[in-house]
Design an enzyme around this catalytic site. Structure first.
Site, short mmCIF file in Angstrom:
data_model
loop_
_atom_site.label_atom_id
_atom_site.label_comp_id
_atom_site.label_asym_id
_atom_site.label_seq_id
_atom_site.Cartn_x
_atom_site.Cartn_y
_atom_site.Cartn_z
N ASP A 132 -3.05 3.11 14.23
CA ASP A 132 -2.02 3.71 13.02
C ASP A 132 -2.53 5.14 12.91
O ASP A 132 -3.40 5.83 13.59
CB ASP A 132 -2.16 2.88 11.73
CG ASP A 132 -3.55 2.75 11.11
OD1 ASP A 132 -4.25 3.77 11.41
OD2 ASP A 132 -3.62 2.23 10.44
N ARG A 178 0.79 -1.11 0.08
CA ARG A 178 -0.01 -0.09 0.00
C ARG A 178 0.91 1.07 0.02
O ARG A 178 1.70 1.55 1.08
CB ARG A 178 -1.01 0.13 1.08
CG ARG A 178 -1.78 1.14 1.42
CD ARG A 178 -3.02 1.19 2.43
NE ARG A 178 -2.30 1.21 3.53
CZ ARG A 178 -3.24 1.26 4.61
NH1 ARG A 178 -4.61 1.28 4.47
NH2 ARG A 178 -2.69 1.21 5.84
#
Length: 523
Positions: free
Chosen positions: A445, A161
């Site tokens: 995150d 990603r």
């Protein structure tokens, strides 16, 4: 000849990644597509102003032909036919090996929200990916413990990603300007690994984050088309799954699949960033758009059910894979009761997703892989996915997607304190180079930090009254920050984290992404 310079510090084995040929390839992507990306970011601001003025979004009238058309994306490629369990994590050697050895179907190798873009992480992550693709990845801890990949050959499909379109890479300068972080991440990976993956019977696959509509997906299509031509790859061999994690994107799911074209393979329900986007987009739109405590917004809330039902229905109508959201729990081996509660929530979450028609889902910890696999095995049986399961009963309206007022829950002092503490702890770790952080048995995150700081900003702006009877003001938040900092105690870069949090949570004007000012504080 394009002027390209590396202005970051030396990184171990960096010369294997930053070859003249690889840098020339990335510089070519930057010169061809950098201005296009800049224009799309400017268009975001215009779109946000339009939405703020109208206090609503709707499906685009001008793309009705796409939604009504008879088209499908290409079938899933090798390695992405069965995606029932996907594990996410940063491209740090030990965590990468554990992810690749855990029995998942896919490893989302995260160069974005679970990764601080220190130059050593940017380049070091590419080293890890290169070794992982070739099955040579190994790591020895400072204590002497060795980590190696399983030798049975049955490893998850690797799906990196890259960073979102908005993030720059100041350590790689092209014609005197910072590069686009997404083009650096995707470009280096493609240059070094695309053909190798194809030779191994897989392919160059990506997860694409943070997009706000079909025009941004269309830019990725142009990038991939060009990369295939330059690198001599078969047309359509680069495939990507897009995260639907912004509220504008939720209204353009079909258009985004159509715009990505032959490169499209699926959509993912990026739930944490989605909540952040709801707050950011409607931050000053009135009390009906003020969410309760972050922990109270579950996937069973009506607006979240509408979002996920729409995603599954769109994907399967168009032949694309629908991938569920993150199970962020970190199993506890010390507290049995807490562990049982966490696993029960994970099981409930995955039961719902599998029952709704998702083809697979995310977990953040290897210990959760067996639970997710068991649940999807029970629904899928011998089938690799649920692409044959249509959802004709789903007919989601804009009102359902925007039903923030219908989310049950309170706005509490405990919720405010939780936002402050989690953001402070996470930002301190992020600034130190760690983008995936376990806090209170949850993997946090950048997305969860974004929710925390944006919710604080919105509560201040809206003058929210908490369950204690106190009104949320800057003075109250500063008091809470003082108390939480004192409670945290000694923590590397906590002072910097506090300064950053106050900058993004207490500002008069809402900063679009906290990672942009945070990026100024690293290296």
């Amino acid at each position: 000849m394009v002027d390209v310079r590396v202005e970051g510090p030396a990184v171990e084995r960096g010369e294997e990644i930053l070859t003249p040929e690889a840098l020339a390839f990335v510089a070519d992507l930057q010169t061809r597509f950098g201005a296009h990306r800049d224009a799309l970011l400017s268009a975001r601001a215009v779109r946000r102003a339009e939405i703020a003025a109208a206090r609503r979004i709707d499906f685009r009238a001008e793309t009705a032909g796409v939604r009504d058309g008879d088209w499908r994306v290409p079938p899933p490629p090798p390695g992405l036919v069965d995606r029932r369990v996907e594990i996410t994590g940063p491209t740090e050697p030990k965590m990468a090996i554990n992810a690749l050895n855990c029995g998942a179907s896919v490893w989302l190798a995260d160069l974005e929200d679970a990764n601080t873009p220190h130059w050593r992480n940017v380049v070091g992550g590419q080293v890890v990916l290169k070794d992982a693709v070739r099955r040579t990845l190994a790591f020895t801890s400072p204590e002497g413990k060795e980590y190696r990949l399983r030798d049975d050959g049955d490893l998850p499909t690797i799906v990196p990603r890259p960073r979102g379109w908005h993030l720059p890479e100041r350590h790689l300068v092209v014609e005197g300007e910072p590069s686009v972080g997404a083009l650096v991440d995707a470009g280096l990976y493609l240059f070094h690994n695309a053909q190798e993956q194809l030779d191994r019977g897989s392919g160059p696959y990506f997860y694409l984050p943070k997009m706000e509509g079909h025009l941004e997906a269309g830019l990725w299509r142009l990038v991939f088309d060009h990369a295939e031509q330059v690198l001599g790859l078969p047309a359509g061999s680069i495939r990507a799954t897009m995260l639907i994690e912004t509220i504008p994107a939720a209204f353009e799911m079909e258009e985004m699949l159509h715009a990505l074209g032959v490169h499209a393979t699926g959509l993912n329900a990026g739930r944490w960033d989605y909540l952040f986007s709801v707050i950011k987009t409607f931050r000053d739109a009135g009390p009906e758009f003020v969410l309760p405590d972050r922990g109270a917004v579950t996937m069973t809330a009506p607006m979240m059910r509408a979002y996920t039902d729409q995603l599954v229905a769109v994907c399967h109508r168009r032949g694309a894979m629908a991938i569920g959201g993150m199970a962020a729990a970190i199993p506890s081996r010390r507290d049995v009761e807490a562990n049982e509660r966490a696993l029960a929530k994970v099981r409930e979450d995955k039961d719902r997703e599998a029952g709704d028609g998702f083809d697979g889902s995310w977990v953040a910890h290897p210990d959760l892989v067996p639970i997710c696999r068991e649940i999807f095995d029970g629904v899928l049986g011998d089938r690799p996915n649920q692409l044959d399961r249509q959802r004709p009963e789903v007919s989601v309206t804009s009102e359902q997607l925007l039903d923030v007022a219908g989310v049950p829950g309170e706005r509490t002092m405990a919720g405010l304190r939780g936002n402050v503490e989690v953001a402070l702890r996470y930002l301190a770790a992020w600034l130190g180079g760690n983008g995936a952080v376990g806090i209170h048995n949850l993997m946090e995150d950048a997305a969860t930090a974004e929710i925390s700081r944006s919710q604080v900003w919105q509560w201040i702006d809206a003058g929210v009254v908490l369950d204690t009877g106190e009104t949320v003001t800057r003075d109250l938040v500063r008091r809470v920050i003082d108390e939480e900092v004192a409670g945290i105690g000694e923590l590397d870069r906590l002072d910097d984290a506090r300064t950053l949090f106050e900058r993004v949570a207490l500002a008069d004007e809402f900063p679009d992404f906290l990672t942009l000012p945070a990026y100024e504080l690293i290296d």
